[in-house]
Motif scaffolding. Sequence first.
Motif, short mmCIF file in Angstrom:
data_model
loop_
_atom_site.label_atom_id
_atom_site.label_comp_id
_atom_site.label_asym_id
_atom_site.label_seq_id
_atom_site.Cartn_x
_atom_site.Cartn_y
_atom_site.Cartn_z
N VAL A 172 0.40 -1.11 0.16
CA VAL A 172 0.23 0.16 0.08
C VAL A 172 0.52 1.71 0.04
O VAL A 172 1.78 1.65 0.89
CB VAL A 172 -0.94 0.16 1.41
N VAL A 173 0.72 2.25 -0.72
CA VAL A 173 1.25 3.03 -1.48
C VAL A 173 0.69 4.85 -0.81
O VAL A 173 -0.96 5.25 -1.37
CB VAL A 173 1.97 3.25 -2.43
N LEU A 174 0.57 5.33 0.79
CA LEU A 174 0.18 6.35 1.33
C LEU A 174 1.02 7.69 0.71
O LEU A 174 2.01 7.60 1.26
CB LEU A 174 -0.14 6.14 2.06
N SER A 175 0.58 8.63 0.99
CA SER A 175 0.75 10.07 1.31
C SER A 175 0.37 10.39 2.36
O SER A 175 -0.65 11.24 2.34
CB SER A 175 0.99 10.99 -0.20
N ASP A 176 0.82 11.19 3.40
CA ASP A 176 0.38 11.92 4.21
C ASP A 176 -0.09 13.57 3.72
O ASP A 176 -0.73 13.89 4.06
CB ASP A 176 1.83 12.89 5.86
N ALA A 177 0.58 14.03 2.68
CA ALA A 177 -0.43 15.26 1.96
C ALA A 177 -1.17 14.70 1.66
O ALA A 177 -2.21 15.35 1.43
CB ALA A 177 0.52 15.08 0.94
N ASP A 178 -1.72 13.51 0.96
CA ASP A 178 -3.20 13.40 0.31
C ASP A 178 -4.01 13.16 1.19
O ASP A 178 -4.71 13.57 1.24
CB ASP A 178 -3.25 12.03 -0.99
N THR A 179 -3.99 12.46 2.28
CA THR A 179 -4.09 11.90 4.02
C THR A 179 -4.58 13.53 4.84
O THR A 179 -5.85 12.83 4.71
CB THR A 179 -3.27 10.60 4.43
N ALA A 180 -3.98 14.00 4.88
CA ALA A 180 -4.31 15.57 5.52
C ALA A 180 -4.98 16.26 4.97
O ALA A 180 -5.66 16.91 5.58
CB ALA A 180 -3.12 15.81 5.73
N ALA A 181 -4.82 16.32 3.10
CA ALA A 181 -5.56 17.40 2.52
C ALA A 181 -6.99 17.72 2.89
O ALA A 181 -7.11 18.92 2.70
CB ALA A 181 -5.02 17.48 1.41
N PRO A 182 -7.71 16.66 2.45
CA PRO A 182 -9.62 17.00 2.73
C PRO A 182 -9.55 17.46 3.92
O PRO A 182 -10.40 17.90 3.99
CB PRO A 182 -9.91 15.11 2.67
N ALA A 183 -8.66 16.97 5.17
CA ALA A 183 -9.39 17.87 6.05
C ALA A 183 -9.28 19.20 6.18
O ALA A 183 -9.98 19.69 7.05
CB ALA A 183 -8.80 16.72 7.26
#
Length: 641
Positions: A172-183
């Motif tokens: 699984v490839v995640l990005s902290d930027a992508d995860t936090a951007a919606p919030a």
Amino acid sequence: MIVCGDDGLAHRLAAELRGVYGEQVTLVVPPTGPRVRPPVVGRARAASAALLDRVGAAVGGRFPVTAAGVVAGDGAGERVVEAGEPTEAVLAEAGVDRATALALVYDDDETNIRAALTARRLNPRLRLVLRLYNRRLGQHIEDLLDQASALATGADGTGGPHGPDAGDATTVVLSDADTAAPALAATALTGTSKVVQTDGLLLRAVERHPPAPGQVADPGLATLALLSSTSNDPAGADSSDESGEHGPRLLPDAAAVRAATGRATIVLEQVSYSGPQLPTARTGVPLASLFSRRLRWTLAGLAACVVALAVALMVATDDHPLHATYITLLNLFAINEPAVRASVGEQVLQLLSGLVGLLMLPVLLAAVLEGLGTFRTASALRKPPRGLSGHVVLLGLGKIGTRVLTRLRELHIPVVCVEADPEARGMATARRLRVPVVLGDVTQEGVLEAAKIHRASALLALTSVDTTNLEAVLYGRSLRSRLRVVLRLYDDDFATAVYRTLRAAHPDALTRSRSVSHLAAPAFASAMLGRQILGAIPVERRVLLFAALEVDGQPQLEGRTVADAFRPGAWRVLALDTDAAGRRRAGDQGPTGGGTGGVPSGLVWDLPDTYVLKSGDRVILAATRRGLAELLGRGGSAPAR
């Protein structure tokens, strides 16, 4: 579980795995040095111990923290390995050959990729979670590592990744930027980070006050929770009544909602924006922007002179209008015969036409040069348009700011960016989206004024420097006291102090402090546990998780109706992902409703209670942490711990 990282995300992730899910964690971090910010790491480590203490207190005891940094208690603990790089020897010392999952959350993509390739070779059955900013590269790396695992373990059902003995050896490839951007984007839009993003939609949890007698409460997409009866805080952040009949009830059934009179509810609804919008991005150069306003008026005046000369020649010679215009243009460009034998009127008109032609030459040259310059700077940064108001001022176009900018423009929210570095990562994105950008140091006077902060609705300070974000917020509040502000702050204690002081100084203005690692840690932890978490929404001092889950292999879901699969207080099916299910089950009949019309792409939210969940379905569900752990069989003792 092994967590490798060099910033606060690694410590927060380890705390999430250990304190919430009761996992055995080995933390690999570099020695204390210039790469690690001591305030961040120290506070995160303290937060880890505090979180574990709260969990231990909830079950009647406390987990002791040893002086060596190893947290032990009831089988759950943390072992810290200090190493500068996650080399093969370091991974072997951390026990990668015996580990269930490995998270590589270094800030450098190349370091994470190198370590992931090494770990996959050492343990083909290892579940990998990588932190990568480059999403396209991440997709290729994910496919490569999964293929390597399948070839190394075999895929014939006898021990391969899909066999009964293999476990979930996925990548699984995640990005902290992508995860936090919606919030972060939702905080600027709605003033809350209680959001979840799925299938291109941005959803938020909204508090609904108890309806008046005779009124019917709007349930939204779903009722997520009943707030504490003693909670007076709109966000429920300060309520301490967490247990018993008067505490918050997560995922209540319809009977509980009807019986809970006088209690506020948390419902799920879709986020939309109806304010002023910036013009949409256009691929070409507008004709009006080719020439300046002064040049356009000059060209219009010369054209009027040419028309007047043509009309005067037509009246003086009684000539045809087209022929008179032709003669005027010849005189204008000095290519006609001299009117020596013509009348005095024609001679005067020829001289005037020659004079107008001389005046037109520099104007035409200026038009050509200005047009070429416009095309040359078509990709340059835009300036904030006049009269702009109600927009969001975004400070910082780094990794986080770029993702937040993209998300805000997807919601058609007007944005003005402020960036000190003309070579910042997000400058190309701002040019592509045609977003106004003010270049300059936000600490200098006049920069925020150029971004029209006095007419903005919100300020997002997302640079990597806490003091810069704080200074920008304080200056913005001095210009507009009711400005909605969102700060990105690393240090927890510093963020708490800033938040309380700003709320005390400006009680009527919304203030929010956010940490990217705090927003991203739950998603990384859930990916290590083998499931896809879409987001987490806090409800008072508890948390609701939103997950995308395959029905196949889940006895609590497969073959059951939506009503039978609902367990109050544990999990609830919210929607069916028809985009995924429809492609796998071509021609299979799915539920209708929600404006989807059968099985097109998208999510079906108003699932009928009688719809039977079948193998191959992919559902979106809300669950508590314990409920999701029980649903996915993460060890019977995990909820007890």
